[in-house]
Enzyme design. Structure first.
Site, PDB file in Angstrom:
ATOM      1  N   CYS A   2       4.073  -4.016 -10.830  1.00  0.00           N
ATOM      2  CA  CYS A   2       5.071  -3.569 -11.787  1.00  0.00           C
ATOM      3  C   CYS A   2       4.665  -3.960 -13.204  1.00  0.00           C
ATOM      4  CB  CYS A   2       6.457  -4.111 -11.482  1.00  0.00           C
ATOM      5  SG  CYS A   2       7.113  -3.639  -9.880  1.00  0.00           S
ATOM      6  N   ARG A  28      -2.151  -3.050 -12.719  1.00  0.00           N
ATOM      7  CA  ARG A  28      -1.299  -3.970 -11.975  1.00  0.00           C
ATOM      8  C   ARG A  28      -0.819  -3.363 -10.655  1.00  0.00           C
ATOM      9  NH1 ARG A  28       0.973  -8.177 -15.189  1.00  0.00           N
ATOM     10  NH2 ARG A  28       2.859  -8.202 -13.924  1.00  0.00           N
ATOM     11  N   TRP A  76       6.210  -0.799  -8.522  1.00  0.00           N
ATOM     12  CA  TRP A  76       5.579  -0.952  -7.214  1.00  0.00           C
ATOM     13  C   TRP A  76       6.720  -1.174  -6.224  1.00  0.00           C
ATOM     14  CZ3 TRP A  76       4.564  -4.593  -3.259  1.00  0.00           C
ATOM     15  CH2 TRP A  76       3.408  -4.339  -2.480  1.00  0.00           C
ATOM     16  N   ASN A 100      11.028  -6.249 -13.295  1.00  0.00           N
ATOM     17  CA  ASN A 100       9.986  -6.707 -12.373  1.00  0.00           C
ATOM     18  C   ASN A 100      10.571  -7.830 -11.527  1.00  0.00           C
ATOM     19  OD1 ASN A 100       8.223  -5.017 -13.690  1.00  0.00           O
ATOM     20  ND2 ASN A 100       6.992  -6.645 -14.616  1.00  0.00           N
ATOM     21  N   GLY A 101      10.194  -7.878 -10.243  1.00  0.00           N
ATOM     22  CA  GLY A 101      10.637  -8.978  -9.392  1.00  0.00           C
ATOM     23  C   GLY A 101      11.524  -8.497  -8.256  1.00  0.00           C
ATOM     24  N   GLU A 483     -15.214 -12.033   1.773  1.00  0.00           N
ATOM     25  CA  GLU A 483     -14.935 -11.396   0.487  1.00  0.00           C
ATOM     26  C   GLU A 483     -15.548 -10.000   0.423  1.00  0.00           C
ATOM     27  OE1 GLU A 483     -13.625 -10.781  -3.451  1.00  0.00           O
ATOM     28  OE2 GLU A 483     -12.914 -11.974  -1.753  1.00  0.00           O
ATOM     29  N   LYS A 487     -13.422  -6.512  -0.130  1.00  0.00           N
ATOM     30  CA  LYS A 487     -13.705  -5.536  -1.179  1.00  0.00           C
ATOM     31  C   LYS A 487     -13.830  -4.131  -0.598  1.00  0.00           C
ATOM     32  CE  LYS A 487     -13.211  -7.992  -4.568  1.00  0.00           C
ATOM     33  NZ  LYS A 487     -12.171  -8.580  -3.761  1.00  0.00           N
ATOM     34  N   GLU A 490     -10.370  -2.891   0.337  1.00  0.00           N
ATOM     35  CA  GLU A 490      -9.480  -2.653  -0.796  1.00  0.00           C
ATOM     36  C   GLU A 490      -9.728  -1.313  -1.467  1.00  0.00           C
ATOM     37  OE1 GLU A 490      -8.314  -6.883  -2.834  1.00  0.00           O
ATOM     38  OE2 GLU A 490     -10.385  -6.234  -3.053  1.00  0.00           O
ATOM     39  N   HIS A 506     -18.642 -14.083  21.105  1.00  0.00           N
ATOM     40  CA  HIS A 506     -17.324 -14.480  21.581  1.00  0.00           C
ATOM     41  C   HIS A 506     -16.282 -13.383  21.368  1.00  0.00           C
ATOM     42  CE1 HIS A 506     -18.720 -18.504  22.423  1.00  0.00           C
ATOM     43  NE2 HIS A 506     -19.267 -18.554  21.209  1.00  0.00           N
ATOM     44  N   LYS A 605      -2.424  -5.741  -8.832  1.00  0.00           N
ATOM     45  CA  LYS A 605      -3.321  -6.757  -9.376  1.00  0.00           C
ATOM     46  C   LYS A 605      -2.659  -8.129  -9.394  1.00  0.00           C
ATOM     47  CE  LYS A 605      -7.034  -8.249 -11.469  1.00  0.00           C
ATOM     48  NZ  LYS A 605      -8.291  -8.338 -10.707  1.00  0.00           N
TER      49      LYS A 605
END
Length: 610
Positions: A2, A28, A76, A100-101, A483, A487, A490, A506, A605
């Site tokens: 947001c 964001r 968002w 926002n929130g 990581e 990536k 994402e 395993h 973000k």
């Protein structure tokens, strides 16, 4: 997630500024956008939509919106689907509001307001706030007093901006748990959830504190604290410039930020100056007690959590100090055993990650008050909450998928490791000088990796049509494999998992076939022989291998095994070198697949809600 932009000016329309600010906040993450202004006739005008900011801008031009006071928002979705009805700003009568929130008591407030005749037009938690403000205005309260009364009833996290068409030369904003910054201009004042939205008009900013409510007119800014008392918050000059958030000659911000890593690392290493010795003064207020700690607790989420996992290997092997790494969103919901001599390290690029902030506060409540924030934003909630701070100097990171923030976090954690090792008598002066020399040469090693971009891009088509990928690493490079998998997930939307290579037999080996590419991180370290045996297990089962190997690692020239040679092994800092080609691989796979690299679907973000 947001974004808020708001402005009030004595002259001229603020619509272009509001739209430009939204465009700067697109990184964001959002799924709808909207704007509300009061025109010169005192009429409240609004445009909203579920597309990108560019589509909103076109709608604004069609409608001819204009006004000297306005608010704008990228949403968002949390409460309610991403629809136009749920998009901000929300309006009740003459009052418009963006938020926002998350309001945790929204359902109870909605029921109460509905019982008194309020009619709701959306599914959002936000709409209860604008009803509360409108109710207080109808009872005769000023806009400032109405917002104060409304926020006093809210539970949860919020940053809000409010205007009233009946008072068109005034904005009121408030924050609790979500960031909000004011911009001070000439004949105009501004507010935003991120300073990057303001720098096209001003670099003079005021960071609001927790619970602050502020009233903005074209000529003044008035701030009151949570208890209603007037307060003065300092005006600061932000180091961020409009050029710093420009794309330049790159196709995407992610590509730009990958290539900015040598400079970002050099800037972060610059914290030690030109000296050849480390000291606890590097970590600010922690200098007073850093030599007293006997264990480390690392709290982080996402990419920052992977940085913490790398640091665990370093801290235990080099500094000899027991270390636990916790996913911040889980830590405060389990019974843990506190220890007062623990260094609590909280890692966040933005410094506003809600889960990390809550986890740090929980650790403080348990009596573990020796805390260190590793953060990229100096005026963030995290730096204000932690007892001490080490700032990474990555510069603004716009792409949702973190790159340079991650590598600078690793540099910060490496410096912490070496400092603790020195304090504990485990680092000789000769070793200290050697590690610092290597650290200062790290940007050169990264330049050599970046020069491999074309080779890495040539691999991308082999991944682009696949549904799954497997990433392997051993030891300290296992988190780097994690990581790399993150990536790829994402930004290309390919399902990817990472495992310690020794775990193949395993379970994961059952998945290996020609349709699942396997990426391996192969540093020239003590685990290389073990790793090569694991890779043979993959090849024997028809797997297609893609290996990033240090110079000097012998890779057999055999079918279904592809290798790219990186610089020579970089010792303690090898994970920093090896993550860069994984970033480039994900980027180029996403390019081939045609995804929105900088704004991947469903992601934000800055995750400022739990």
């Amino acid at each position: 997630m947001c974004g808020i932009v708001a402005a009030v000016a004595a002259n001229g329309s603020m619509v272009d500024f509001l739209l430009d600010g939204l465009a700067r906040l697109e990184y964001r993450g959002y799924d709808s956008a909207g704007i509300a202004v009061v025109d010169d006739a005192g009429v409240l005008q609004r445009a909203r939509g579920t597309g990108r900011v560019a589509a909103l801008a076109e709608a604004v031009r069609r409608q001819g919106l204009s006004g000297r006071v306005g608010i704008a928002h990228t949403r968002w979705a949390t409460h309610g689907a991403p629809t136009e009805a749920n998009a901000h700003p929300h309006v009740v009568g003459s009052v418009a509001l963006v938020h926002n929130g998350i309001i945790e008591n929204a359902n109870a407030l909605r029921a109460e307001l509905s019982a008194h005749g309020a009619v709701f037009a959306s599914e959002t938690d936000t709409e209860v706030i604008v009803h509360l403000v409108a109710q207080a205005r109808a009872a005769g309260a000023s806009l400032l007093a109405a917002v104060q009364q409304a926020v006093a009833r809210l539970q949860g996290a919020f940053a809000i901006a409010v205007l009233d068409a009946n008072d068109p030369q005034r904005l009121v904003v408030a924050r609790r748990g979500s960031p909000l910054v004011l911009g001070v201009g000439e004949g105009a004042n501004f507010a935003a959830s991120d300073v990057s939205a303001l720098v096209s008009h001003t670099r003079q900013v005021i960071w609001l504190e927790e619970g602050d409510v502020a009233e903005l007119t074209p000529a003044s800014v008035t701030v009151v604290a949570a208890d209603g008392s007037p307060v003065t918050r300092p005006i600061r000059t932000t180091a961020l410039t409009a050029d710093a958030v420009a794309l330049g000659g790159y196709r995407h911000y992610m590509q730009k930020e990958i290539f900015e890593q040598p400079q970002a690392i050099a800037n972060t290493v610059g914290a030690i100056g030109g000296g050849v010795a480390l000291g606890s003064a590097l970590f600010g207020a922690a200098e007073q007690w850093l030599d007293q700690i006997d264990r480390v607790l690392i709290l982080a989420c996402g990419t920052s959590y992977h940085a913490g996992m790398v640091a665990r290997y370093w801290l235990e092997a080099v500094a000899g100090i027991p270390t636990v790494v916790e996913i911040a969103s889980e830590y405060r919901y389990r019974d843990s055993v506190p220890h007062p001599a623990t260094l609590v390290v909280a890692i966040s690029q933005s410094g506003e990650t809600a889960d990390t902030l809550a986890a740090l506060e929980h650790a403080h409540q348990l009596g573990m008050t020796k805390s260190l924030a590793i953060c990229n934003v100096p005026e963030s909630a995290l730096t204000r909450t932690a007892a001490a701070t080490f700032l990474t100097h990555a510069g603004p990171e716009i792409g949702v998928a973190s790159t340079k923030a991650f590598t600078t976090q690793l540099v910060a954690l490496a410096l912490l490791t070496l400092t603790l090792a020195k304090l504990r008598g485990r680092l000789t002066p000769e070793a200290e000088a050697a590690e610092l020399t290597r650290l200062r040469h790290l940007p050169v090693a990264l330049q050599a990796v970046l020069a491999k971009e074309a080779e890495i891009a040539a691999w991308a088509p082999h991944f682009a049509d696949k549904a799954h990928a497997l990433f392997l690493g051993r030891g300290v490079h296992w988190p780097i494999a994690m990581e790399g998998a993150l990536k790829l997930k994402e930004i290309s939307y390919i399902h990817a998992e990472a495992y310690p290579a020794g775990e193949l037999k395993h379970g994961p080996l059952a998945l290996v076939d020609a349709l699942m590419p396997v990426v391996a991180v192969a540093p020239n370290d003590q685990l290389l022989d073990k790793l090569m045996s694991n890779l043979e297990e993959v090849r024997a089962r028809g797997g297609e291998l893609y290996v990033f190997a240090d110079q000097g690692v012998s890779i057999p020239q055999v079918p279904h095994l592809h290798a790219i040679q990186l610089p020579e092994h970089y010792g303690l800092f090898s994970p920093i070198v090896h993550v860069v080609p994984l970033q480039l691989l994900a980027y180029h796979v996403a390019l081939v697949r045609g995804t929105d690299v900088d704004k991947p679907r469903n992601l934000a973000k800055s995750v400022t809600v739990e």
